[in-house]
Design an enzyme around this catalytic site. Sequence first.
Site, PDB file in Angstrom:
ATOM      1  N   ASP A   1     -11.807   7.220  58.511  1.00  0.00           N
ATOM      2  CA  ASP A   1     -12.359   5.845  57.866  1.00  0.00           C
ATOM      3  C   ASP A   1     -11.508   4.992  58.440  1.00  0.00           C
ATOM      4  O   ASP A   1     -11.416   3.644  57.956  1.00  0.00           O
ATOM      5  CB  ASP A   1     -12.804   5.873  56.376  1.00  0.00           C
ATOM      6  CG  ASP A   1     -11.262   5.905  55.702  1.00  0.00           C
ATOM      7  OD1 ASP A   1     -10.199   6.284  56.384  1.00  0.00           O
ATOM      8  OD2 ASP A   1     -11.274   6.104  54.693  1.00  0.00           O
TER       9      ASP A   1
ATOM     10  N   GLU B   1      -7.578   2.736  51.831  1.00  0.00           N
ATOM     11  CA  GLU B   1      -8.672   2.949  52.379  1.00  0.00           C
ATOM     12  C   GLU B   1      -9.460   1.731  52.623  1.00  0.00           C
ATOM     13  O   GLU B   1      -8.780   0.727  52.346  1.00  0.00           O
ATOM     14  CB  GLU B   1      -9.562   3.667  51.285  1.00  0.00           C
ATOM     15  CG  GLU B   1      -8.881   4.907  50.668  1.00  0.00           C
ATOM     16  CD  GLU B   1      -9.110   6.103  51.873  1.00  0.00           C
ATOM     17  OE1 GLU B   1      -9.044   5.794  52.992  1.00  0.00           O
ATOM     18  OE2 GLU B   1      -9.510   7.252  51.354  1.00  0.00           O
TER      19      GLU B   1
ATOM     20  N   ASP C   1       2.601   8.980  51.713  1.00  0.00           N
ATOM     21  CA  ASP C   1       1.530   9.049  50.668  1.00  0.00           C
ATOM     22  C   ASP C   1       1.692  10.566  50.015  1.00  0.00           C
ATOM     23  O   ASP C   1       2.217  11.348  50.467  1.00  0.00           O
ATOM     24  CB  ASP C   1       0.176   8.703  50.910  1.00  0.00           C
ATOM     25  CG  ASP C   1      -0.173   9.354  52.477  1.00  0.00           C
ATOM     26  OD1 ASP C   1       0.572  10.269  52.894  1.00  0.00           O
ATOM     27  OD2 ASP C   1      -1.088   8.858  53.059  1.00  0.00           O
TER      28      ASP C   1
ATOM     29  N   HIS D   1      -8.035   4.556  58.084  1.00  0.00           N
ATOM     30  CA  HIS D   1      -7.249   4.427  57.142  1.00  0.00           C
ATOM     31  C   HIS D   1      -5.947   4.704  57.559  1.00  0.00           C
ATOM     32  O   HIS D   1      -5.577   5.438  58.620  1.00  0.00           O
ATOM     33  CB  HIS D   1      -7.126   4.825  55.601  1.00  0.00           C
ATOM     34  CG  HIS D   1      -7.177   6.327  55.427  1.00  0.00           C
ATOM     35  ND1 HIS D   1      -7.782   7.123  54.768  1.00  0.00           N
ATOM     36  CD2 HIS D   1      -6.371   7.218  56.541  1.00  0.00           C
ATOM     37  CE1 HIS D   1      -7.657   8.537  55.156  1.00  0.00           C
ATOM     38  NE2 HIS D   1      -6.504   8.683  56.220  1.00  0.00           N
TER      39      HIS D   1
END
Length: 276
Positions: free
Chosen positions: A142, A149, A67, A144
């Site tokens: 979170d 997400e 990413d 991910h």
Amino acid sequence: MDVIIKGDYDEMSKFAAGVIAEFVRKKPDCVLGLATGSTPIGTYRELVRMHKEEGLDFSGVRTFNLDEYLGIGIDLSKPYDEDQSYARFMYEELFKHINIKKENIRLPDGRTSDPDGFCKWYEEEIKRAGGIDLQLLGIGGDGHWAFNEPGSSLASRTRVQVLTKQTLDDNYEMFYKKAGVPREEMPHFAITMGIGTILEARNIMMIASGRKKAGVVAKALEGPVTSQITASAIQLHPGGVIVVLDQEAASGLALRDHYMHVEKLKEKYGLSTRYI
Ligand code: PGA
């Protein structure tokens, strides 16, 4: 799934680097999927050491990064600069210290003027390379994987994502604050490989360290598979899956003692390399 629990961050990093090194030795033109964040820094440091001291050869290795922030300047033909891109991170932490060829490095382009077109091209590039042999992954606060997400489809492909507040907070503390970048100037968008893309890697290795990851690691490995914790897609992978944790990150696992027992038995019976 092989869950390997090491004493601390250093041991976790050395083990993870050892797995990557095995791939590189066995298949010198292997395709590695690489990750950024604070967790893999020790793994990359160990790979650099192996390159310098043991001659680990990256000259045939090809890489794809997971990413990149969108809207960040990256120009690999220019000297390395001070931005907070993941491209910069990769050069700083790994690429500039090893003998990987520049033309074998693929990174999502954070300043593309055509993000959707770029994402399609990236997917095709992975296919043209013959797919990813080993994908390294962290896990976000979170839950991910890469920048997928909560709420991302578990079949998603490389695309643009809007980052959650938690990811922005985590990454601000870890990187931007140190660089003196104001919070409001952090990019809110990213290009990320999808969960579907990641699951196509032939092998995946997830690493996590520290007590603050314990809850989310337990949810990903032992909770229901859910788009709310995209790393829980690890339970769907059909091939080689290695999870390397330190004691703190493993502390929330219901089956922690069982995983340690399995590793002891594997060692005793010489099965410790079955994940390669
Ligand atoms: P971290 O990030 O390694 O900085 O905790 C992990 C991730 O977001 O995947």
